[in-house]
Design a protein around this motif. Structure first.
Motif, PDB file in Angstrom:
ATOM      1  N   CYS A 223     -10.967  29.799 -34.402  1.00 30.13           N
ATOM      2  CA  CYS A 223     -11.933  29.092 -35.237  1.00 30.13           C
ATOM      3  C   CYS A 223     -12.311  27.723 -34.679  1.00 30.13           C
ATOM      4  O   CYS A 223     -13.323  27.160 -35.030  1.00 30.13           O
ATOM      5  CB  CYS A 223     -11.377  28.905 -36.634  1.00 30.13           C
ATOM      6  SG  CYS A 223      -9.828  28.006 -36.614  1.00 30.13           S
ATOM      7  N   ALA A 224     -11.462  27.171 -33.762  1.00 27.64           N
ATOM      8  CA  ALA A 224     -11.655  25.773 -33.386  1.00 27.64           C
ATOM      9  C   ALA A 224     -13.012  25.487 -32.770  1.00 27.64           C
ATOM     10  O   ALA A 224     -13.607  24.450 -33.011  1.00 27.64           O
ATOM     11  CB  ALA A 224     -10.557  25.350 -32.416  1.00 27.64           C
ATOM     12  N   MET A 225     -13.510  26.415 -31.963  1.00 27.16           N
ATOM     13  CA  MET A 225     -14.756  26.107 -31.279  1.00 27.16           C
ATOM     14  C   MET A 225     -15.954  26.701 -32.017  1.00 27.16           C
ATOM     15  O   MET A 225     -17.076  26.643 -31.540  1.00 27.16           O
ATOM     16  CB  MET A 225     -14.695  26.617 -29.847  1.00 27.16           C
ATOM     17  CG  MET A 225     -13.425  26.179 -29.192  1.00 27.16           C
ATOM     18  SD  MET A 225     -13.504  25.573 -27.546  1.00 27.16           S
ATOM     19  CE  MET A 225     -14.426  26.720 -26.673  1.00 27.16           C
ATOM     20  N   GLU A 226     -15.691  27.305 -33.166  1.00 25.81           N
ATOM     21  CA  GLU A 226     -16.801  27.880 -33.913  1.00 25.81           C
ATOM     22  C   GLU A 226     -17.509  26.787 -34.697  1.00 25.81           C
ATOM     23  O   GLU A 226     -17.095  25.657 -34.731  1.00 25.81           O
ATOM     24  CB  GLU A 226     -16.277  28.955 -34.873  1.00 25.81           C
ATOM     25  CG  GLU A 226     -15.844  30.209 -34.132  1.00 25.81           C
ATOM     26  CD  GLU A 226     -15.174  31.203 -35.052  1.00 25.81           C
ATOM     27  OE1 GLU A 226     -15.032  30.902 -36.246  1.00 25.81           O
ATOM     28  OE2 GLU A 226     -14.806  32.275 -34.551  1.00 25.81           O
ATOM     29  N   GLY A 227     -18.544  27.151 -35.385  1.00 23.14           N
ATOM     30  CA  GLY A 227     -19.276  26.169 -36.177  1.00 23.14           C
ATOM     31  C   GLY A 227     -20.658  26.026 -35.602  1.00 23.14           C
ATOM     32  O   GLY A 227     -20.966  26.557 -34.539  1.00 23.14           O
ATOM     33  N   VAL A 270      -8.168  22.157 -24.994  1.00 25.36           N
ATOM     34  CA  VAL A 270      -6.716  22.207 -25.144  1.00 25.36           C
ATOM     35  C   VAL A 270      -6.005  21.223 -24.217  1.00 25.36           C
ATOM     36  O   VAL A 270      -5.018  20.603 -24.593  1.00 25.36           O
ATOM     37  CB  VAL A 270      -6.223  23.659 -24.867  1.00 25.36           C
ATOM     38  CG1 VAL A 270      -4.722  23.703 -24.771  1.00 25.36           C
ATOM     39  CG2 VAL A 270      -6.717  24.603 -25.949  1.00 25.36           C
ATOM     40  N   CYS A 271      -6.519  21.059 -22.993  1.00 25.97           N
ATOM     41  CA  CYS A 271      -5.719  20.364 -21.975  1.00 25.97           C
ATOM     42  C   CYS A 271      -5.947  18.857 -21.901  1.00 25.97           C
ATOM     43  O   CYS A 271      -5.097  18.137 -21.392  1.00 25.97           O
ATOM     44  CB  CYS A 271      -5.979  20.984 -20.617  1.00 25.97           C
ATOM     45  SG  CYS A 271      -7.622  20.608 -19.962  1.00 25.97           S
ATOM     46  N   ARG A 286     -14.056  19.256 -31.724  1.00 25.97           N
ATOM     47  CA  ARG A 286     -13.681  20.666 -31.844  1.00 25.97           C
ATOM     48  C   ARG A 286     -12.491  20.995 -30.956  1.00 25.97           C
ATOM     49  O   ARG A 286     -12.194  22.151 -30.723  1.00 25.97           O
ATOM     50  CB  ARG A 286     -14.854  21.541 -31.457  1.00 25.97           C
ATOM     51  CG  ARG A 286     -16.081  21.183 -32.284  1.00 25.97           C
ATOM     52  CD  ARG A 286     -16.933  22.336 -32.577  1.00 25.97           C
ATOM     53  NE  ARG A 286     -18.048  21.924 -33.398  1.00 25.97           N
ATOM     54  CZ  ARG A 286     -19.131  22.641 -33.538  1.00 25.97           C
ATOM     55  NH1 ARG A 286     -19.240  23.794 -32.911  1.00 25.97           N
ATOM     56  NH2 ARG A 286     -20.106  22.218 -34.319  1.00 25.97           N
ATOM     57  N   ASP A 287     -11.855  19.947 -30.439  1.00 25.94           N
ATOM     58  CA  ASP A 287     -10.736  20.186 -29.522  1.00 25.94           C
ATOM     59  C   ASP A 287      -9.421  20.212 -30.291  1.00 25.94           C
ATOM     60  O   ASP A 287      -9.349  19.807 -31.449  1.00 25.94           O
ATOM     61  CB  ASP A 287     -10.685  19.067 -28.481  1.00 25.94           C
ATOM     62  CG  ASP A 287     -10.381  17.729 -29.129  1.00 25.94           C
ATOM     63  OD1 ASP A 287     -11.314  17.084 -29.633  1.00 25.94           O
ATOM     64  OD2 ASP A 287      -9.203  17.342 -29.183  1.00 25.94           O
ATOM     65  N   MET A 288      -8.393  20.688 -29.617  1.00 31.86           N
ATOM     66  CA  MET A 288      -7.059  20.722 -30.195  1.00 31.86           C
ATOM     67  C   MET A 288      -6.172  19.683 -29.519  1.00 31.86           C
ATOM     68  O   MET A 288      -4.963  19.678 -29.711  1.00 31.86           O
ATOM     69  CB  MET A 288      -6.425  22.116 -29.981  1.00 31.86           C
ATOM     70  CG  MET A 288      -7.254  23.277 -30.442  1.00 31.86           C
ATOM     71  SD  MET A 288      -7.813  23.100 -32.137  1.00 31.86           S
ATOM     72  CE  MET A 288      -6.268  23.040 -32.994  1.00 31.86           C
ATOM     73  N   PHE A 289      -6.764  18.859 -28.691  1.00 31.55           N
ATOM     74  CA  PHE A 289      -5.966  17.936 -27.886  1.00 31.55           C
ATOM     75  C   PHE A 289      -5.729  16.603 -28.604  1.00 31.55           C
ATOM     76  O   PHE A 289      -4.608  16.115 -28.673  1.00 31.55           O
ATOM     77  CB  PHE A 289      -6.676  17.701 -26.547  1.00 31.55           C
ATOM     78  CG  PHE A 289      -5.945  16.741 -25.676  1.00 31.55           C
ATOM     79  CD1 PHE A 289      -4.794  17.137 -25.014  1.00 31.55           C
ATOM     80  CD2 PHE A 289      -6.378  15.432 -25.539  1.00 31.55           C
ATOM     81  CE1 PHE A 289      -4.088  16.245 -24.229  1.00 31.55           C
ATOM     82  CE2 PHE A 289      -5.678  14.531 -24.752  1.00 31.55           C
ATOM     83  CZ  PHE A 289      -4.540  14.953 -24.098  1.00 31.55           C
ATOM     84  N   LEU A 290      -6.793  16.015 -29.149  1.00 33.12           N
ATOM     85  CA  LEU A 290      -6.644  14.711 -29.806  1.00 33.12           C
ATOM     86  C   LEU A 290      -5.941  14.891 -31.146  1.00 33.12           C
ATOM     87  O   LEU A 290      -6.131  15.896 -31.834  1.00 33.12           O
ATOM     88  CB  LEU A 290      -8.033  14.084 -30.036  1.00 33.12           C
ATOM     89  CG  LEU A 290      -8.862  13.785 -28.783  1.00 33.12           C
ATOM     90  CD1 LEU A 290     -10.263  13.322 -29.170  1.00 33.12           C
ATOM     91  CD2 LEU A 290      -8.184  12.719 -27.931  1.00 33.12           C
ATOM     92  N   LYS A 300     -13.166   8.809 -28.565  1.00 40.77           N
ATOM     93  CA  LYS A 300     -12.940   9.749 -27.446  1.00 40.77           C
ATOM     94  C   LYS A 300     -13.648  11.054 -27.764  1.00 40.77           C
ATOM     95  O   LYS A 300     -13.822  11.406 -28.941  1.00 40.77           O
ATOM     96  CB  LYS A 300     -11.447  10.007 -27.260  1.00 40.77           C
ATOM     97  CG  LYS A 300     -10.706   8.845 -26.682  1.00 40.77           C
ATOM     98  CD  LYS A 300      -9.264   9.220 -26.435  1.00 40.77           C
ATOM     99  CE  LYS A 300      -8.464   7.985 -26.054  1.00 40.77           C
ATOM    100  NZ  LYS A 300      -7.110   8.050 -26.530  1.00 40.77           N
ATOM    101  N   PHE A 301     -13.933  11.797 -26.695  1.00 41.67           N
ATOM    102  CA  PHE A 301     -14.768  12.983 -26.849  1.00 41.67           C
ATOM    103  C   PHE A 301     -14.435  13.982 -25.741  1.00 41.67           C
ATOM    104  O   PHE A 301     -14.219  13.588 -24.600  1.00 41.67           O
ATOM    105  CB  PHE A 301     -16.221  12.508 -26.735  1.00 41.67           C
ATOM    106  CG  PHE A 301     -17.264  13.578 -26.630  1.00 41.67           C
ATOM    107  CD1 PHE A 301     -17.583  14.379 -27.721  1.00 41.67           C
ATOM    108  CD2 PHE A 301     -17.962  13.769 -25.443  1.00 41.67           C
ATOM    109  CE1 PHE A 301     -18.578  15.352 -27.625  1.00 41.67           C
ATOM    110  CE2 PHE A 301     -18.957  14.733 -25.340  1.00 41.67           C
ATOM    111  CZ  PHE A 301     -19.253  15.527 -26.450  1.00 41.67           C
ATOM    112  N   MET A 302     -14.380  15.259 -26.095  1.00 42.96           N
ATOM    113  CA  MET A 302     -14.108  16.311 -25.108  1.00 42.96           C
ATOM    114  C   MET A 302     -15.414  17.060 -24.848  1.00 42.96           C
ATOM    115  O   MET A 302     -15.813  17.921 -25.654  1.00 42.96           O
ATOM    116  CB  MET A 302     -13.078  17.300 -25.656  1.00 42.96           C
ATOM    117  CG  MET A 302     -11.782  16.677 -26.015  1.00 42.96           C
ATOM    118  SD  MET A 302     -10.963  16.078 -24.519  1.00 42.96           S
ATOM    119  CE  MET A 302      -9.536  15.364 -25.272  1.00 42.96           C
TER     120      MET A 302
END
Ligand code: FES
Length: 317
Positions: A223-227, A270-271, A286-290, A300-302
């Motif tokens: 779901c993280a990158m959906e939307g 992720v990384c 939409r990242d799982m890193f921050l 900050k922005f991925m």
């Protein structure tokens, strides 16, 4: 980006669907040192680049050990690592990177879900070597799917390791395990996205601060990158140039096309490789890193996965 050439020295089936690979430098070259929690990018024979945590002790210089779970929904990475890599093969890897380091603490609680145990084993060796108080809680579906079980049982810190097997009805009780927040205790979690979310939610409900809960995802949850993928603009702060990011394209793609060499690795948030500084505007993270705290600062922005809530995002480029 420069890579290091390594030889696959050993390949061991550690559990059902899990193999470990021991990598050593080619010829007399030495491998860069690493700290517990580090991972490397591995360039697989099919051209894919995947991140794997180092699971040996960091003091154990001269080799890197990684473990790979064959994912049923693999996008080609884990299947290639299982089927196309043999002892004696030469691979290209990156230097170790560490987005999951240990913090100073009087007690460290390591919580692993399945293959997520890999960086935590390296942490356990480091904590043992420095004589610090720690415990490793290792949840797996069954004994046959528990990589490194024998190694952990035979380790000098075996009494600090607790196993939980789903098929035996054991389940980890986070509330009993952690209880009230302790200022000198840090928690480290690694495993599948659903497992991490479960532990994060539980510790949040117990009142633990984000700063004391560290986690590392292996892959972004579905779901993280959906939307919505609405268009927005990027402004380059050094020149004032504006670039349009259309629906369905990533900011990283647009930047790359316009001559910006954005370092990329996982391309799914992720990384942390692609992180950029935001000078103005509001990212749609939409990242799982921050961490939640970092996301709320909006500085900050991925670009590989995140978008913008404001019409324009001004980047420090
Ligand atoms: Fe991994 Fe963007 S490339 S977070």
């Amino acid at each position: 980006m420069s890579t290091i050439e390594v030889r696959v020295e050993k390949r061991v089936v550690e559990a059902d669907d899990i193999v470990s690979l021991e990598l050593r430098a080619v010829s007399d070259a030495t491998l860069p040192p690493f700290l517990a929690g580090a991972h490397i990018d591995v360039h697989l024979p099919n051209g894919l680049v995947r991140q794997y945590s180092l699971c040996n002790a960091s003091a154990d210089s001269g080799r890197y050990v990684i473990a790979v779970l064959r994912e049923p929904n693999s996008r080609g990475g884990s299947a290639a690592a299982h089927e196309a890599v043999a002892v004696g093969d030469i691979l290209q890897i990156s230097s170790p990177k560490n987005h999951f380091p240990l913090s100073a603490a009087t007690r460290s609680v390591l919580i692993a879900g399945g293959i997520g145990v890999t960086p935590l084993i390296s942490m356990a060796w480091a904590l043992h070597a420095s004589g610090e108080d720690f415990e490793l809680h290792y949840c797996a579906r069954s004994k046959s799917r528990t990589a490194f079980r024998e190694q952990l049982l035979a380790s000098p810190f075996s009494r600090r390791v607790e196993f939980y097997f789903d098929d035996q009805g054991d389940s980890i009780r986070i509330n009993e395990l952690l209880g009230e927040p302790e200022p000198e205790t840090h928690i480290y979690v690694c495993g599948p996205a659903g497992f991490i979310e479960f532990v994060r939610r539980s510790v949040k409900q117990l009142g633990w601060a984000d700063s004391h809960v560290h986690f590392e995802f292996f892959a972004a949850p579905q779901c993280a990158m959906e939307g919505d993928s609405l268009p927005f603009e990027i402004e380059i702060v050094s020149t004032g140039a504006r670039l349009a990011v259309p629906e369905g394209r990533s900011a990283a793609d647009v930047l790359y096309e316009n001559g910006f060499e954005i370092p990329l690795s996982c391309e799914q948030g992720v990384c942390g490789t692609c992180v950029m500084r935001v000078m103005n505007g509001i990212p749609d993270h939409r990242d799982m890193f921050l961490s939640d705290e970092e996301k709320s600062r909006n500085d900050k922005f991925m670009p590989c996965c995140s978008r913008a809530l404001s019409r324009v995002l001004v980047l420090d480029l």
